[in-house]
Design an enzyme around this catalytic site. Structure first.
Site, PDB file in Angstrom:
ATOM      1  N   CYS A 118       0.798  -1.232   0.000  1.00  0.00           N
ATOM      2  CA  CYS A 118       0.000   0.000   0.000  1.00  0.00           C
ATOM      3  C   CYS A 118       0.833   1.287   0.000  1.00  0.00           C
ATOM      4  O   CYS A 118       0.468   2.242  -0.711  1.00  0.00           O
ATOM      5  CB  CYS A 118      -1.013  -0.007   1.138  1.00  0.00           C
ATOM      6  SG  CYS A 118      -0.429  -0.609   2.713  1.00  0.00           S
ATOM      7  N   ARG A 166       7.336 -11.264   5.140  1.00  0.00           N
ATOM      8  CA  ARG A 166       7.028 -11.048   6.551  1.00  0.00           C
ATOM      9  C   ARG A 166       7.779 -12.070   7.387  1.00  0.00           C
ATOM     10  O   ARG A 166       7.765 -13.265   7.071  1.00  0.00           O
ATOM     11  CB  ARG A 166       5.514 -11.147   6.784  1.00  0.00           C
ATOM     12  CG  ARG A 166       4.763 -10.082   6.004  1.00  0.00           C
ATOM     13  CD  ARG A 166       3.278 -10.080   6.226  1.00  0.00           C
ATOM     14  NE  ARG A 166       2.641  -9.101   5.361  1.00  0.00           N
ATOM     15  CZ  ARG A 166       1.317  -8.939   5.267  1.00  0.00           C
ATOM     16  NH1 ARG A 166       0.507  -9.691   5.996  1.00  0.00           N
ATOM     17  NH2 ARG A 166       0.822  -8.026   4.453  1.00  0.00           N
ATOM     18  N   GLN A 187       0.712 -11.184  -2.929  1.00  0.00           N
ATOM     19  CA  GLN A 187      -0.667 -10.741  -2.700  1.00  0.00           C
ATOM     20  C   GLN A 187      -1.295 -10.284  -4.012  1.00  0.00           C
ATOM     21  O   GLN A 187      -0.633  -9.661  -4.839  1.00  0.00           O
ATOM     22  CB  GLN A 187      -0.701  -9.577  -1.715  1.00  0.00           C
ATOM     23  CG  GLN A 187      -0.322  -9.934  -0.294  1.00  0.00           C
ATOM     24  CD  GLN A 187      -0.451  -8.733   0.620  1.00  0.00           C
ATOM     25  OE1 GLN A 187       0.060  -7.662   0.319  1.00  0.00           O
ATOM     26  NE2 GLN A 187      -1.141  -8.902   1.723  1.00  0.00           N
ATOM     27  N   ASP A 201      -3.139  -7.693  -4.645  1.00  0.00           N
ATOM     28  CA  ASP A 201      -3.377  -6.527  -3.805  1.00  0.00           C
ATOM     29  C   ASP A 201      -3.958  -5.391  -4.633  1.00  0.00           C
ATOM     30  O   ASP A 201      -3.406  -5.032  -5.678  1.00  0.00           O
ATOM     31  CB  ASP A 201      -2.047  -6.094  -3.185  1.00  0.00           C
ATOM     32  CG  ASP A 201      -2.214  -5.467  -1.818  1.00  0.00           C
ATOM     33  OD1 ASP A 201      -3.352  -5.392  -1.339  1.00  0.00           O
ATOM     34  OD2 ASP A 201      -1.194  -5.064  -1.236  1.00  0.00           O
ATOM     35  N   HIS A 250      -5.670  -1.306  -4.296  1.00  0.00           N
ATOM     36  CA  HIS A 250      -5.976  -0.128  -3.495  1.00  0.00           C
ATOM     37  C   HIS A 250      -6.814   0.804  -4.363  1.00  0.00           C
ATOM     38  O   HIS A 250      -6.432   1.135  -5.488  1.00  0.00           O
ATOM     39  CB  HIS A 250      -4.699   0.537  -3.005  1.00  0.00           C
ATOM     40  CG  HIS A 250      -3.937  -0.345  -2.067  1.00  0.00           C
ATOM     41  ND1 HIS A 250      -2.928  -1.183  -2.486  1.00  0.00           N
ATOM     42  CD2 HIS A 250      -4.091  -0.562  -0.736  1.00  0.00           C
ATOM     43  CE1 HIS A 250      -2.471  -1.868  -1.449  1.00  0.00           C
ATOM     44  NE2 HIS A 250      -3.160  -1.512  -0.381  1.00  0.00           N
ATOM     45  N   LYS A 262     -12.255  -3.428   8.912  1.00  0.00           N
ATOM     46  CA  LYS A 262     -12.243  -4.268   7.716  1.00  0.00           C
ATOM     47  C   LYS A 262     -13.376  -5.291   7.755  1.00  0.00           C
ATOM     48  O   LYS A 262     -13.878  -5.650   8.820  1.00  0.00           O
ATOM     49  CB  LYS A 262     -10.911  -5.003   7.570  1.00  0.00           C
ATOM     50  CG  LYS A 262     -10.678  -6.115   8.581  1.00  0.00           C
ATOM     51  CD  LYS A 262      -9.378  -6.861   8.304  1.00  0.00           C
ATOM     52  CE  LYS A 262      -9.142  -7.946   9.370  1.00  0.00           C
ATOM     53  NZ  LYS A 262      -7.881  -8.672   9.159  1.00  0.00           N
ATOM     54  N   HIS A 298      -8.408  -0.730   0.940  1.00  0.00           N
ATOM     55  CA  HIS A 298      -7.432  -1.807   0.759  1.00  0.00           C
ATOM     56  C   HIS A 298      -8.204  -3.092   0.480  1.00  0.00           C
ATOM     57  O   HIS A 298      -9.174  -3.394   1.181  1.00  0.00           O
ATOM     58  CB  HIS A 298      -6.603  -2.032   2.030  1.00  0.00           C
ATOM     59  CG  HIS A 298      -5.879  -0.832   2.526  1.00  0.00           C
ATOM     60  ND1 HIS A 298      -4.505  -0.752   2.543  1.00  0.00           N
ATOM     61  CD2 HIS A 298      -6.329   0.339   3.045  1.00  0.00           C
ATOM     62  CE1 HIS A 298      -4.141   0.405   3.063  1.00  0.00           C
ATOM     63  NE2 HIS A 298      -5.233   1.084   3.382  1.00  0.00           N
TER      64      HIS A 298
END
Length: 658
Positions: A353, A382, A400, A402, A404, A485, A531
């Site tokens: 992000c 991670r 991911q 991912d 946004h 979320k 997100h």
């Protein structure tokens, strides 16, 4: 004796009852064998608790969550007693209930063997049949230290009184406020058989343990810290009936068959080489095909929904994560920094992000561009502790899917609704259909931004979630530091729940990055940020699908959609022509030209879970046909070649399971 008045609460019904002084909860619920404890004024109590005037008492059924925990915690005590009867030098750690079972940690000279576990389970059965009574007593710190002088780990816990926790989050056995010991007393003589420092509550007797089994043992650091001694942990399970235990064991056996790590090796899909490191997978060619098909379909669907693809690097200067707040809130989950460029800290990125924010901010933005949907297959890193890394489902490096989304406040609700609808639809395309939603709200100890912003964001997400008509479960305190979320919880083919997609509403990162767009009146305004990760990670979603389908992927995802099986070598060229025609239609078809006999070839490809086998003999060659063999062993003969290819194309395009 005098009378006392108590109130018995059962769901929505409340009963007032007058009893004599000294009446216990067990006497209140006499004859109700399924009740194993009581909740008094909101606190769990043993059935030996003497009720007081005006108390509200709620029965706790053994089948309830609290009842199961009490059953399993009591069984953990029985296991610990059995261990010390068989291994007198064993020192006690902690023994909490956990999901579907319990464990207890022991300090012993040698690790337990499978034969040891069998002996311990047999001794547990002896203790269970004795009908020992669980008896609670309050002790002072000094008295507890004296009684447990030979138990070093219990001595460490005395005085902590609930402030410590084990490595998986289960509370230690010491209660806050009072210090209590539970005695296991002989049913006939009342003599002490065993004791443990524990907050309780417990079952009235070991005879109240209907069914249990020891499962396995493993090493575990004391209180979850690598600085502490390594103990031996024994895991077990306990259930309210033998039938439920049997069903659970059958479920575990089925889950073991579906274990993605096992299937990944058997089907030659992926591996996690020791030379690379724990939690870092490599995909083999067949696994690579599945992953590519998953990504390609997702990419196409995202393009149809108006997402724009971006790419960002794997590492960045640390100042970016200072600006986003991740170094304040998430540093423990990040890999250590690399010292580059004359002492500048660089980090492997744990999320995408912040970089997407920089793409938004690379030039001026107009309200006419919003909503702007940026999407990336972004690999992140991670630093998960070694104890929690698990195949592809809990990895240290993963990709991911991912996205946004940057929109105006007025567009926010509609965009969230479209996003959640898109997410659920795409999950259904991959064959997952049983969902519920979870709404994660602010952690009062870990958040940024004003209460008003959080309240507005949470209310908006709740309205969007409720529109889907799915069950909505609250998750208090479960949100990330920047916003609430919705997470999509999905049940697989054998009923296990997996967290899949997440949709997070964020007013805070646009503020931290000073993101702006030009409004219709020419003023600078702040966008709202959404997100969204659909798979969560491609690796984890791959593992979930692998276990959901038990490796038997639908044809559109299968690495090999059909394999040609010749009855004899003379039929190989005919099948190779068929495969070439099929490949022109985009199908993944191979021919087994090995020297194995036909029946062995069939068995081999059944094990590899190939959706279709195309069998050809002399009659098929003469007639220009093939025979279809399905996964279930059934067969369809004499299908013209063009119709066979059309059939394969149809099954693949409709994404159906066969």
């Amino acid at each position: 004796m005098s009378d006392v008045r108590v109130f018995i609460q059962r769901d929505s019904e409340r009963e007032e009852r007058v009893v004599t002084t000294g009446t216990t909860a067990a006497e209140l619920f006499a004859g109700e064998r399924s009740i194993v404890a009581a909740r008094v004024a909101g606190e769990l109590k043993d059935l030996s608790h003497e009720v007081q005037d005006g108390e509200e008492v709620e029965p706790v059924e053994i089948t309830s969550e609290d009842g199961l925990n009490i059953l399993r915690h009591s069984t953990a005590h029985v296991m610990a007693q059995a261990v010390q009867e068989l291994f007198p030098d064993a020192k006690l750690g902690i023994g909490p209930p956990v999901k579907d079972g319990f464990y207890y940690d022991f300090d012993v000279e040698k690790p337990f063997t499978p034969e040891d576990l069998k002996a311990i389970e047999k001794q547990m059965q002896v203790i269970q049949k004795r009908g020992q009574k669980f008896s609670r007593r309050v002790v002072s710190d000094e008295a507890a230290r004296e009684e447990l002088a030979d138990e070093p780990y219990k001595l460490e816990l005395i005085g902590i009184k609930g402030s410590a926790s084990s490595d998986d989050g289960a509370d230690v056995e010491v209660g806050g406020g009072e210090l209590t010991i539970y005695d296991n007393l002989d049913a006939k003589t009342g003599e002490l058989c065993w004791k443990d420092l524990c907050r309780g509550p417990h079952l009235p007797s070991t005879r109240n343990i209907p069914a249990f089994k020891l499962m396995r043992n493993a090493a575990a650091y004391w209180r979850g810290s690598e600085k502490n001694p390594m103990l031996q942990r024994i895991y077990g399970t306990a259930w309210p009936s033998k039938d439920e235990l049997k069903a659970h064991l059958e479920f575990l056996a089925e889950a073991e068959k579906r274990d993605h790590r096992k299937l990944g090796s058997e089907l030659d899909l992926f591996s996690i080489p020791e030379q690379i490191g724990s939690g870092l997978a490599v995909f083999h060619p067949k696994g690579g095909i599945i992953r590519r098909v998953m990504e390609d379909y997702s990419r196409r669907r995202h393009e149809e929904e108006g997402y724009e693809f971006v790419y960002t690097p794997h590492a960045t200067k640390g100042k970016l994560f200072e600006q986003s707040g991740h170094l304040d809130w998430y540093a423990d989950g990040m890999y250590p920094p690399m010292q580059l460029d004359e002492g500048t800290d660089y980090y492997l990125k744990p999320m995408n992000c912040p970089m997407h924010n920089l793409i938004f901010d690379a030039r001026g933005r107009s309200y006419r561009e919003l909503p702007l949907r940026l999407f990336e297959f972004g690999t992140v890193y991670r630093y998960e502790k070694s104890g929690v890394v698990h195949g592809l489902t809990r990895a240290r490096g993963f990709t991911q899917d991912d996205a946004h989304i940057y929109c105006t406040k007025e567009q926010m609700a509609e965009e969230l609704d479209k996003t959640l609808t898109f997410v659920l639809g795409l999950l259904r395309d991959y064959g997952l259909t049983d969902f519920y939603l979870e709404l994660s709200t602010k952690d009062p100890e870990k958040f940024v931004g004003s209460d008003e912003i959080w309240e507005e964001a949470t209310a908006t997400l709740q309205q969007v979630a409720e529109k889907q008509g799915l069950p909505l479960v609250p998750d208090p305190g479960g949100a990330a530091f920047y916003g609430p979320k919705i997470s999509v919880q999905c049940k697989d083919a054998i009923g296990r729940t997996w967290q899949m997609s997440t949709v997070q509403l964020d007013f805070n990162l646009p503020e931290r990055f000073n993101l702006e767009y030009t409004g219709p009146d020419g003023s600078k305004q702040r966008p709202v940020m959404i997100h969204r990760a659909l798979f969560g990670s491609i690796e984890r979603f791959f593992a979930v699908l692998l276990e959901h389908y038990a490796g038997a992927f639908p044809a559109w995802l299968a690495p090999v959609q059909a394999v040609g099986i010749p009855i004899g070598d003379s039929h190989i060229p005919y099948l190779q022509e068929f495969a070439a025609e099929a490949k022109k239609k985009g199908l993944r078809v191979e021919v087994d030209a090995s020297s194995d006999r036909m029946q062995k070839k069939i068995r081999n490809h059944q094990k590899m879970k190939t959706p279709f086998m195309i069998i050809v003999g002399d009659e098929d060659m003469a007639a220009g046909t093939v025979s279809f063999r399905y996964r279930d062993g059934s067969q369809e003969n004499g299908i013209p070649r063009d119709q066979a290819i059309a059939k394969l194309v149809d099954v693949v395009e409709r994404r159906v399971q066969v």
